[in-house]
Scaffold this active site. Structure first.
Site, mmCIF file in Angstrom:
data_model
loop_
_atom_site.group_PDB
_atom_site.id
_atom_site.type_symbol
_atom_site.label_atom_id
_atom_site.label_comp_id
_atom_site.label_asym_id
_atom_site.label_seq_id
_atom_site.Cartn_x
_atom_site.Cartn_y
_atom_site.Cartn_z
ATOM 1 N N GLY A 14 -27.028 25.594 29.532
ATOM 2 C CA GLY A 14 -25.827 25.298 30.320
ATOM 3 C C GLY A 14 -25.936 24.129 31.285
ATOM 4 O O GLY A 14 -25.209 24.081 32.279
ATOM 5 N N SER A 15 -26.791 23.127 30.963
ATOM 6 C CA SER A 15 -26.906 22.023 31.925
ATOM 7 C C SER A 15 -25.649 21.148 31.921
ATOM 8 O O SER A 15 -25.239 20.649 32.977
ATOM 9 C CB SER A 15 -28.163 21.190 31.654
ATOM 10 O OG SER A 15 -28.039 20.454 30.462
ATOM 11 N N ASN A 16 -25.021 20.953 30.769
ATOM 12 C CA ASN A 16 -23.754 20.205 30.749
ATOM 13 C C ASN A 16 -22.664 20.981 31.483
ATOM 14 O O ASN A 16 -21.877 20.399 32.237
ATOM 15 C CB ASN A 16 -23.326 19.913 29.307
ATOM 16 C CG ASN A 16 -24.006 18.686 28.747
ATOM 17 O OD1 ASN A 16 -23.698 17.560 29.124
ATOM 18 N ND2 ASN A 16 -24.972 18.897 27.866
ATOM 19 N N ARG A 90 -22.116 27.572 17.602
ATOM 20 C CA ARG A 90 -21.252 28.240 16.624
ATOM 21 C C ARG A 90 -20.184 27.276 16.155
ATOM 22 O O ARG A 90 -19.751 26.411 16.929
ATOM 23 C CB ARG A 90 -20.558 29.462 17.241
ATOM 24 C CG ARG A 90 -21.486 30.477 17.832
ATOM 25 C CD ARG A 90 -22.238 31.232 16.755
ATOM 26 N NE ARG A 90 -23.243 32.112 17.341
ATOM 27 C CZ ARG A 90 -24.174 32.735 16.643
ATOM 28 N NH1 ARG A 90 -24.251 32.576 15.334
ATOM 29 N NH2 ARG A 90 -25.037 33.507 17.242
ATOM 30 N N ILE A 91 -19.742 27.476 14.920
ATOM 31 C CA ILE A 91 -18.657 26.648 14.387
ATOM 32 C C ILE A 91 -17.353 27.426 14.569
ATOM 33 O O ILE A 91 -17.273 28.601 14.196
ATOM 34 C CB ILE A 91 -18.903 26.323 12.903
ATOM 35 C CG1 ILE A 91 -20.191 25.494 12.782
ATOM 36 C CG2 ILE A 91 -17.718 25.570 12.312
ATOM 37 C CD1 ILE A 91 -20.682 25.328 11.353
ATOM 38 N N LEU A 92 -16.358 26.766 15.160
ATOM 39 C CA LEU A 92 -15.074 27.429 15.406
ATOM 40 C C LEU A 92 -14.160 27.254 14.196
ATOM 41 O O LEU A 92 -14.203 26.213 13.525
ATOM 42 C CB LEU A 92 -14.428 26.837 16.656
ATOM 43 C CG LEU A 92 -15.249 27.037 17.936
ATOM 44 C CD1 LEU A 92 -14.648 26.235 19.085
ATOM 45 C CD2 LEU A 92 -15.356 28.517 18.297
ATOM 46 N N HIS A 106 -21.976 15.721 21.612
ATOM 47 C CA HIS A 106 -23.046 15.767 20.612
ATOM 48 C C HIS A 106 -24.065 14.681 20.961
ATOM 49 O O HIS A 106 -23.679 13.545 21.269
ATOM 50 C CB HIS A 106 -22.454 15.519 19.221
ATOM 51 C CG HIS A 106 -23.480 15.614 18.125
ATOM 52 N ND1 HIS A 106 -23.984 16.818 17.687
ATOM 53 C CD2 HIS A 106 -24.096 14.651 17.405
ATOM 54 C CE1 HIS A 106 -24.879 16.582 16.736
ATOM 55 N NE2 HIS A 106 -24.971 15.293 16.543
ATOM 56 N N GLU A 140 -14.227 20.530 10.733
ATOM 57 C CA GLU A 140 -15.462 19.934 10.201
ATOM 58 C C GLU A 140 -16.388 19.600 11.378
ATOM 59 O O GLU A 140 -15.958 19.031 12.380
ATOM 60 C CB GLU A 140 -15.168 18.656 9.407
ATOM 61 C CG GLU A 140 -14.403 18.880 8.119
ATOM 62 C CD GLU A 140 -12.934 19.200 8.348
ATOM 63 O OE1 GLU A 140 -12.314 18.596 9.244
ATOM 64 O OE2 GLU A 140 -12.407 20.091 7.636
ATOM 65 N N GLU A 171 -25.542 12.504 29.029
ATOM 66 C CA GLU A 171 -24.534 13.539 28.754
ATOM 67 C C GLU A 171 -23.928 14.059 30.049
ATOM 68 O O GLU A 171 -22.720 14.271 30.152
ATOM 69 C CB GLU A 171 -25.167 14.710 27.987
ATOM 70 C CG GLU A 171 -25.612 14.369 26.581
ATOM 71 C CD GLU A 171 -26.147 15.591 25.841
ATOM 72 O OE1 GLU A 171 -25.539 16.667 25.929
ATOM 73 O OE2 GLU A 171 -27.196 15.474 25.176
HETATM 74 C C1 GRF Z 1 -26.714 19.184 24.556
HETATM 75 O O1 GRF Z 1 -27.662 18.269 24.119
HETATM 76 C C2 GRF Z 1 -25.398 18.940 23.850
HETATM 77 O O2 GRF Z 1 -25.176 17.598 23.534
HETATM 78 C C3 GRF Z 1 -25.558 19.740 22.587
HETATM 79 O O3 GRF Z 1 -26.261 20.890 22.963
HETATM 80 C C4 GRF Z 1 -27.062 20.612 24.117
HETATM 81 C C5 GRF Z 1 -26.666 21.619 25.151
HETATM 82 O O4 GRF Z 1 -27.463 21.527 26.295
HETATM 83 N N1 GRF Z 1 -24.275 20.007 21.970
HETATM 84 P P1 GRF Z 1 -27.047 22.291 27.627
HETATM 85 O O5 GRF Z 1 -26.874 23.763 27.249
HETATM 86 O O6 GRF Z 1 -25.746 21.703 28.106
HETATM 87 O O7 GRF Z 1 -28.164 22.087 28.583
#
Ligand code: GRF
Length: 197
Positions: A14-16, A90-92, A106, A140, A171
């Protein structure tokens, strides 16, 4: 002021999500995180969200239909305007993404290296530059319209971990920025629509 209500979906650290929560706490924020959905309990991400006092829903993955239906219900019940995927593994399904405007980040310069192990793919391809992409989600995987990208150099002695760490720093800048721009745009469109009535 009305803010754009975000539902953030996570699977892990959950860092993002934390970067987005922090951005939303700024005085000038145009969005707010109203819900965190995780597909498993005991994640670091859930701990962070709870520490920030954000409602969390854990929806264990049994199958895609059930997971997407439960997530959709939670998003609707919390009146979220925008869904933000932040490490959801997961794919929605198409019903979910057709009903909820959904963003993803991504860690590659899409359309290069979609799917699993993007850092490994980038190193194997021998590219000199990589980065991250924020894009709209369509059924997709990692294929929806792109919103924004940031780049990083790739060094000859990079490992998957060193490259991932360099991209993650970007990110945390790019995702909150992209969400701000999209939220401000939605609010402006709503404003125009109201004034046109
Ligand atoms: C990130 O690298 C994001 O780009 C990818 O999954 C990772 C999630 O990292 N989709 P975090 O859980 O946000 O730390």
């Amino acid at each position: 002021m009305r803010k754009i209500r975000l539902a953030v979906m996570i699977s892990g650290r959950g860092s993002n999500m934390e970067a987005i929560i922090k951005e939303c706490r700024k005085r000038t924020a145009v969005s707010e995180v109203v819900l965190v959905i995780a597909d498993r309990k005991d994640t670091r991400g859930i701990e962070i969200a709870q520490r920030h006092g954000i409602p969390c829903e854990v929806i264990p993955f049994i199958n895609r239909f059930q997971f997407c239906a439960s997530a959709s219900k939670a998003v609707t019940e919390h009146h979220a305007d925008l869904v933000v995927l932040a490490g959801l593994m997961r794919i929605l399904d198409s019903t979910f993404v057709n009903n909820h405007a959904t963003l993803n980040i991504h860690p590659s310069l899409l359309p290069d290296f979609p799917g699993l192990h993007p850092h490994r793919q980038a190193l194997a391809a021998g590219v000199s530059m990589s980065g991250c992409t924020v894009h709209w989600v369509i059924p997709e995987v990692d294929a929806g319209p792109m919103v924004a990208q940031m780049t990083v150099p790739v060094f000859s002695n990079d490992t998957e971990d060193s490259l991932a760490a360099r991209i993650l720093v970007k990110e945390h800048l790019l995702y909150p920025l992209a969400i701000n721009i999209i939220s401000a745009t939605i609010l402006a469109v709503w404003d125009v629509a109201l004034n046109d009535r």
